[in-house]
Motif scaffolding. Structure first.
Motif, PDB file in Angstrom:
ATOM      1  N   ILE A   1       0.830  -1.144   0.017  1.00 27.83           N
ATOM      2  CA  ILE A   1       0.237  -0.086  -0.031  1.00 27.83           C
ATOM      3  C   ILE A   1       0.936   1.295   0.225  1.00 27.83           C
ATOM      4  O   ILE A   1       1.713   1.253   0.989  1.00 27.83           O
ATOM      5  CB  ILE A   1      -1.031   0.066   1.196  1.00 27.83           C
ATOM      6  N   THR A   2       0.562   2.301  -0.793  1.00 29.46           N
ATOM      7  CA  THR A   2       1.542   3.367  -0.933  1.00 29.46           C
ATOM      8  C   THR A   2       0.970   4.606  -0.631  1.00 29.46           C
ATOM      9  O   THR A   2       1.867   5.318  -0.136  1.00 29.46           O
ATOM     10  CB  THR A   2       1.777   3.353  -2.673  1.00 29.46           C
ATOM     11  N   SER A   3      -0.009   4.658  -1.036  1.00 31.44           N
ATOM     12  CA  SER A   3      -0.543   6.083  -0.494  1.00 31.44           C
ATOM     13  C   SER A   3      -2.197   6.201  -0.528  1.00 31.44           C
ATOM     14  O   SER A   3      -2.717   5.062  -0.667  1.00 31.44           O
ATOM     15  CB  SER A   3      -0.105   7.437  -1.327  1.00 31.44           C
ATOM     16  N   LEU A   4      -2.562   7.522   0.088  1.00 31.64           N
ATOM     17  CA  LEU A   4      -3.987   7.611   0.169  1.00 31.64           C
ATOM     18  C   LEU A   4      -4.358   9.048   0.406  1.00 31.64           C
ATOM     19  O   LEU A   4      -3.936   9.966   0.819  1.00 31.64           O
ATOM     20  CB  LEU A   4      -4.555   6.631   1.498  1.00 31.64           C
ATOM     21  N   VAL A   5      -5.766   9.394   0.054  1.00 38.96           N
ATOM     22  CA  VAL A   5      -6.224  10.620  -0.051  1.00 38.96           C
ATOM     23  C   VAL A   5      -7.840  10.340   0.383  1.00 38.96           C
ATOM     24  O   VAL A   5      -8.522   9.502  -0.272  1.00 38.96           O
ATOM     25  CB  VAL A   5      -5.963  11.353  -1.000  1.00 38.96           C
TER      26      VAL A   5
END
Length: 315
Positions: A259-263
Protein backbone atom coordinates in the motif's frame (compact mmCIF):
# COMPACT_ATOMS: atom_id res chain seq x y z
CA UNK A 1 -4.25 12.02 -23.76
CA UNK A 2 -6.35 8.89 -23.86
CA UNK A 3 -9.96 8.77 -22.75
CA UNK A 4 -11.67 5.50 -22.04
CA UNK A 5 -14.73 4.14 -20.29
CA UNK A 6 -14.05 1.96 -17.30
CA UNK A 7 -16.43 -0.25 -15.38
CA UNK A 8 -16.29 1.50 -12.02
CA UNK A 9 -15.41 -0.93 -9.29
CA UNK A 10 -15.21 -4.68 -8.99
CA UNK A 11 -16.18 -7.09 -6.28
CA UNK A 12 -13.20 -7.99 -4.13
CA UNK A 13 -14.67 -11.36 -3.27
CA UNK A 14 -14.49 -12.32 -6.93
CA UNK A 15 -10.78 -11.70 -7.27
CA UNK A 16 -9.00 -14.60 -5.61
CA UNK A 17 -10.31 -16.71 -2.80
CA UNK A 18 -7.37 -16.17 -0.39
CA UNK A 19 -8.23 -12.47 -0.34
CA UNK A 20 -11.83 -12.87 0.82
CA UNK A 21 -10.92 -12.77 4.49
CA UNK A 22 -9.14 -9.44 4.11
CA UNK A 23 -12.24 -7.84 2.60
CA UNK A 24 -14.77 -9.68 4.74
CA UNK A 25 -15.99 -6.53 6.46
CA UNK A 26 -16.96 -4.99 3.11
CA UNK A 27 -16.96 -1.35 2.20
CA UNK A 28 -13.87 -1.71 -0.01
CA UNK A 29 -13.81 -1.90 -3.79
CA UNK A 30 -11.17 -1.75 -6.48
CA UNK A 31 -11.56 0.98 -9.06
CA UNK A 32 -8.72 0.62 -11.57
CA UNK A 33 -5.00 0.08 -12.01
CA UNK A 34 -4.61 -3.63 -11.24
CA UNK A 35 -1.12 -4.66 -12.30
CA UNK A 36 0.40 -1.17 -12.12
CA UNK A 37 3.97 -1.54 -10.94
CA UNK A 38 3.94 1.55 -8.74
CA UNK A 39 0.53 3.12 -8.23
CA UNK A 40 0.98 6.26 -6.13
CA UNK A 41 -0.08 9.78 -5.26
CA UNK A 42 -3.91 9.70 -5.16
CA UNK A 43 -5.17 13.28 -5.19
CA UNK A 44 -8.70 14.69 -5.18
CA UNK A 45 -8.70 17.75 -7.45
CA UNK A 46 -11.30 20.35 -6.42
CA UNK A 47 -10.66 22.19 -9.70
CA UNK A 48 -11.21 19.19 -11.97
CA UNK A 49 -13.59 17.33 -9.66
CA UNK A 50 -11.67 14.21 -10.54
CA UNK A 51 -9.68 11.67 -8.60
CA UNK A 52 -6.12 11.68 -9.89
CA UNK A 53 -3.31 9.22 -9.30
CA UNK A 54 -0.15 8.01 -11.02
CA UNK A 55 1.81 4.95 -11.98
CA UNK A 56 5.34 6.18 -11.31
CA UNK A 57 7.36 3.65 -13.28
CA UNK A 58 4.64 3.35 -15.92
CA UNK A 59 4.90 7.11 -16.53
CA UNK A 60 1.12 7.47 -16.51
CA UNK A 61 -1.34 9.94 -14.97
CA UNK A 62 -4.94 8.86 -14.38
CA UNK A 63 -8.02 11.03 -13.84
CA UNK A 64 -11.22 9.27 -12.78
CA UNK A 65 -14.72 10.76 -12.92
CA UNK A 66 -16.34 9.07 -9.95
CA UNK A 67 -19.87 9.61 -11.31
CA UNK A 68 -19.45 8.37 -14.88
CA UNK A 69 -16.53 6.01 -14.41
CA UNK A 70 -14.64 7.66 -17.28
CA UNK A 71 -10.87 7.56 -16.95
CA UNK A 72 -8.51 9.89 -18.78
CA UNK A 73 -4.85 8.93 -19.01
CA UNK A 74 -1.76 10.88 -20.00
CA UNK A 75 1.74 9.55 -20.64
CA UNK A 76 4.53 11.54 -19.02
CA UNK A 77 8.04 12.15 -20.40
CA UNK A 78 9.65 10.86 -17.20
CA UNK A 79 8.49 8.91 -14.12
CA UNK A 80 5.71 10.87 -12.41
CA UNK A 81 5.44 10.91 -8.62
CA UNK A 82 2.70 13.34 -7.48
CA UNK A 83 0.12 15.88 -8.65
CA UNK A 84 -1.60 18.99 -7.29
CA UNK A 85 -3.80 21.79 -8.57
CA UNK A 86 -2.10 25.07 -9.41
CA UNK A 87 -3.54 28.46 -8.42
CA UNK A 88 -2.78 29.99 -11.81
CA UNK A 89 -4.49 27.10 -13.61
CA UNK A 90 -3.78 23.55 -14.59
CA UNK A 91 -1.77 21.26 -12.36
CA UNK A 92 1.73 20.68 -11.14
CA UNK A 93 3.35 17.29 -11.60
CA UNK A 94 6.36 16.03 -9.73
CA UNK A 95 8.42 14.19 -12.32
CA UNK A 96 11.60 12.37 -11.45
CA UNK A 97 13.86 15.36 -12.07
CA UNK A 98 11.71 18.32 -11.01
CA UNK A 99 8.39 20.04 -10.56
CA UNK A 100 6.54 20.76 -13.80
CA UNK A 101 3.48 22.72 -14.84
CA UNK A 102 1.05 20.23 -16.38
CA UNK A 103 -1.66 21.38 -18.79
CA UNK A 104 -4.17 18.51 -18.90
CA UNK A 105 -5.97 19.96 -21.93
CA UNK A 106 -2.84 20.10 -24.07
CA UNK A 107 -1.06 17.24 -22.31
CA UNK A 108 2.11 19.33 -21.99
CA UNK A 109 4.73 19.58 -19.24
CA UNK A 110 6.84 22.68 -18.56
CA UNK A 111 9.68 22.64 -16.04
CA UNK A 112 9.18 25.04 -13.12
CA UNK A 113 11.99 24.13 -10.74
CA UNK A 114 14.45 21.38 -9.88
CA UNK A 115 14.84 21.04 -6.10
CA UNK A 116 18.10 19.15 -6.62
CA UNK A 117 20.21 18.13 -9.60
CA UNK A 118 21.82 14.87 -8.49
CA UNK A 119 21.79 12.01 -10.99
CA UNK A 120 21.35 9.33 -8.32
CA UNK A 121 18.08 10.62 -6.82
CA UNK A 122 14.54 11.36 -7.98
CA UNK A 123 11.58 13.20 -6.54
CA UNK A 124 9.25 10.96 -4.61
CA UNK A 125 6.21 12.19 -2.70
CA UNK A 126 4.88 15.74 -2.51
CA UNK A 127 2.00 17.72 -0.98
CA UNK A 128 0.85 21.34 -0.85
CA UNK A 129 0.09 22.92 2.53
CA UNK A 130 -2.76 25.32 3.38
CA UNK A 131 -0.55 28.31 2.50
CA UNK A 132 0.05 27.02 -1.01
CA UNK A 133 3.64 25.88 -0.44
CA UNK A 134 4.84 22.62 -1.96
CA UNK A 135 6.72 20.15 0.23
CA UNK A 136 8.53 17.34 -1.58
CA UNK A 137 11.31 14.88 -0.93
CA UNK A 138 13.80 12.84 -2.90
CA UNK A 139 15.07 9.29 -2.72
CA UNK A 140 18.12 7.28 -3.70
CA UNK A 141 17.21 5.45 -6.91
CA UNK A 142 19.59 2.61 -6.02
CA UNK A 143 18.17 2.25 -2.49
CA UNK A 144 21.63 2.28 -0.91
CA UNK A 145 22.51 5.65 0.65
CA UNK A 146 20.86 8.57 2.39
CA UNK A 147 21.56 11.06 -0.38
CA UNK A 148 18.02 12.48 -0.59
CA UNK A 149 16.46 15.43 1.21
CA UNK A 150 13.16 17.13 2.03
CA UNK A 151 12.36 20.49 0.40
CA UNK A 152 9.91 23.38 0.56
CA UNK A 153 9.04 25.20 -2.67
CA UNK A 154 7.48 28.62 -2.07
CA UNK A 155 5.17 30.62 -4.34
CA UNK A 156 8.13 32.43 -5.92
CA UNK A 157 9.64 29.01 -6.72
CA UNK A 158 12.41 29.51 -4.18
CA UNK A 159 13.59 26.12 -2.93
CA UNK A 160 14.60 25.56 0.70
CA UNK A 161 16.14 22.35 1.98
CA UNK A 162 13.98 21.72 5.02
CA UNK A 163 15.54 18.48 6.33
CA UNK A 164 18.10 15.84 5.38
CA UNK A 165 19.39 13.23 4.81
CA UNK A 166 16.86 10.69 3.53
CA UNK A 167 17.16 7.45 1.64
CA UNK A 168 13.44 7.47 0.77
CA UNK A 169 11.46 10.57 1.77
CA UNK A 170 7.70 9.99 1.98
CA UNK A 171 4.59 11.86 3.01
CA UNK A 172 4.19 14.60 4.00
CA UNK A 173 0.94 15.67 5.65
CA UNK A 174 -0.11 18.60 7.83
CA UNK A 175 -2.26 19.27 10.89
CA UNK A 176 -5.52 21.18 10.33
CA UNK A 177 -4.00 24.30 11.92
CA UNK A 178 -0.83 24.01 9.83
CA UNK A 179 1.46 24.03 12.84
CA UNK A 180 2.59 20.40 12.62
CA UNK A 181 4.04 18.49 9.67
CA UNK A 182 4.56 14.75 9.51
CA UNK A 183 7.09 13.14 7.20
CA UNK A 184 8.52 9.65 6.81
CA UNK A 185 11.88 8.02 6.22
CA UNK A 186 10.54 4.84 4.69
CA UNK A 187 13.93 3.10 4.84
CA UNK A 188 14.09 3.43 8.63
CA UNK A 189 10.37 2.67 9.05
CA UNK A 190 10.01 5.94 10.95
CA UNK A 191 7.53 8.82 10.77
CA UNK A 192 8.70 12.14 12.18
CA UNK A 193 6.73 15.14 13.40
CA UNK A 194 7.97 18.74 13.05
CA UNK A 195 6.79 22.11 14.30
CA UNK A 196 6.11 24.52 11.43
CA UNK A 197 6.73 28.27 11.83
CA UNK A 198 4.69 30.87 9.94
CA UNK A 199 7.50 31.24 7.38
CA UNK A 200 7.69 27.47 6.85
CA UNK A 201 10.80 26.82 8.92
CA UNK A 202 10.80 23.39 10.58
CA UNK A 203 11.93 22.68 14.13
CA UNK A 204 11.57 20.21 17.00
CA UNK A 205 11.96 17.08 14.88
CA UNK A 206 10.82 14.05 16.85
CA UNK A 207 9.73 10.46 16.25
CA UNK A 208 5.97 10.23 15.78
CA UNK A 209 5.69 6.49 15.17
CA UNK A 210 8.10 3.66 14.40
CA UNK A 211 6.82 0.73 12.35
CA UNK A 212 7.83 -2.76 13.46
CA UNK A 213 6.73 -6.39 13.23
CA UNK A 214 4.24 -6.97 10.41
CA UNK A 215 3.49 -3.26 9.96
CA UNK A 216 5.66 -2.96 6.85
CA UNK A 217 7.11 0.47 6.10
CA UNK A 218 5.40 3.88 6.29
CA UNK A 219 4.64 5.34 2.87
CA UNK A 220 2.18 8.08 1.87
CA UNK A 221 0.09 9.96 4.43
CA UNK A 222 -2.94 12.19 4.79
CA UNK A 223 -4.72 14.01 7.61
CA UNK A 224 -8.42 14.05 8.44
CA UNK A 225 -10.46 17.05 9.55
CA UNK A 226 -10.27 15.89 13.17
CA UNK A 227 -6.45 15.89 13.06
CA UNK A 228 -5.84 12.15 12.79
CA UNK A 229 -2.86 11.02 10.72
CA UNK A 230 -3.52 8.24 8.19
CA UNK A 231 -0.50 6.26 6.96
CA UNK A 232 -0.16 3.67 4.18
CA UNK A 233 1.67 0.47 5.18
CA UNK A 234 3.93 -0.62 2.30
CA UNK A 235 4.35 -4.34 2.82
CA UNK A 236 1.81 -4.29 5.63
CA UNK A 237 -1.43 -4.61 3.66
CA UNK A 238 -3.35 -1.86 5.43
CA UNK A 239 -3.81 1.79 6.23
CA UNK A 240 -3.91 3.07 9.81
CA UNK A 241 -5.19 6.13 11.60
CA UNK A 242 -2.94 7.46 14.37
CA UNK A 243 -3.89 9.96 17.04
CA UNK A 244 -1.81 13.12 17.41
CA UNK A 245 0.22 11.54 20.23
CA UNK A 246 1.32 8.73 17.91
CA UNK A 247 -0.93 6.02 19.33
CA UNK A 248 -2.75 3.74 16.91
CA UNK A 249 -6.48 4.44 16.63
CA UNK A 250 -7.52 1.74 14.12
CA UNK A 251 -6.47 0.05 10.88
CA UNK A 252 -8.24 -1.04 7.70
CA UNK A 253 -6.93 -4.21 6.05
CA UNK A 254 -6.71 -4.27 2.26
CA UNK A 255 -6.43 -7.06 -0.33
CA UNK A 256 -3.03 -5.81 -1.57
CA UNK A 257 0.12 -5.88 0.56
CA UNK A 258 2.12 -3.02 -0.96
CA UNK A 259 0.00 0.00 0.00
CA UNK A 260 1.59 3.24 -1.17
CA UNK A 261 -0.60 6.27 -0.41
CA UNK A 262 -4.09 7.54 0.35
CA UNK A 263 -6.35 10.58 0.16
CA UNK A 264 -9.87 11.58 1.13
CA UNK A 265 -11.94 12.44 -1.91
CA UNK A 266 -15.36 12.93 -3.43
CA UNK A 267 -17.55 16.01 -3.01
CA UNK A 268 -17.85 15.53 0.76
CA UNK A 269 -14.27 14.25 1.20
CA UNK A 270 -15.79 11.27 2.99
CA UNK A 271 -14.40 8.40 0.91
CA UNK A 272 -10.83 7.16 1.20
CA UNK A 273 -8.84 6.35 -1.94
CA UNK A 274 -5.78 4.15 -1.59
CA UNK A 275 -3.06 3.30 -4.11
CA UNK A 276 -0.96 0.15 -4.23
CA UNK A 277 1.96 -1.38 -6.12
CA UNK A 278 2.66 -4.62 -7.97
CA UNK A 279 6.43 -4.21 -8.18
CA UNK A 280 8.73 -6.98 -6.93
CA UNK A 281 5.89 -9.42 -6.18
CA UNK A 282 6.57 -13.07 -7.07
CA UNK A 283 4.19 -14.72 -9.51
CA UNK A 284 2.67 -16.85 -6.75
CA UNK A 285 1.98 -13.91 -4.40
CA UNK A 286 -1.58 -14.18 -3.03
CA UNK A 287 -2.34 -10.56 -3.95
CA UNK A 288 -0.82 -10.70 -7.44
CA UNK A 289 -4.23 -10.27 -9.13
CA UNK A 290 -5.03 -7.02 -7.33
CA UNK A 291 -1.62 -5.47 -6.65
CA UNK A 292 -1.43 -2.00 -8.21
CA UNK A 293 -5.15 -1.39 -7.80
CA UNK A 294 -6.60 1.92 -6.65
CA UNK A 295 -9.05 1.08 -3.84
CA UNK A 296 -12.03 3.00 -2.50
CA UNK A 297 -13.13 2.69 1.14
CA UNK A 298 -16.69 3.76 1.92
CA UNK A 299 -17.65 6.18 4.73
CA UNK A 300 -19.07 3.25 6.72
CA UNK A 301 -15.53 2.01 7.33
CA UNK A 302 -14.06 5.40 8.30
CA UNK A 303 -15.77 5.90 11.69
CA UNK A 304 -17.07 9.35 10.84
CA UNK A 305 -13.77 10.79 9.63
CA UNK A 306 -13.48 12.95 6.52
CA UNK A 307 -10.67 14.82 4.86
CA UNK A 308 -9.42 18.37 4.53
CA UNK A 309 -9.81 20.31 1.27
CA UNK A 310 -6.70 20.56 -0.90
CA UNK A 311 -5.04 23.92 -1.45
CA UNK A 312 -3.58 24.62 -4.92
CA UNK A 313 0.11 25.33 -5.31
CA UNK A 314 0.61 29.10 -5.21
CA UNK A 315 3.63 29.14 -7.55
Amino acid sequence: MITRRHGLGFALAALTLPLQARAAEGGIRGLAGAGDALGEGPYWSPALKRLLWVNISGQTIYALDLKSGDIQTWKTPKPVCFLADRKSGGLIAGLSDGVYAFDPKAGTFTLLVRPETRDDTRLNDGKVDAKGRLWTGTMDTKWKEKVGAFYRVDADLKVTRADSPYLCANGPTFSPDGRTLWHAETYDKTVFAFDVAADGALSNKRVFVKFDGDMGSPDGMTTDAQGGVWIAHYGGGRVSRFKTDGTLDFSIALPATQITSLVFGGAALDHLYISSAAQFLPENAPDKAVAGTLFEVSPARLRGHAGLPATPFAG
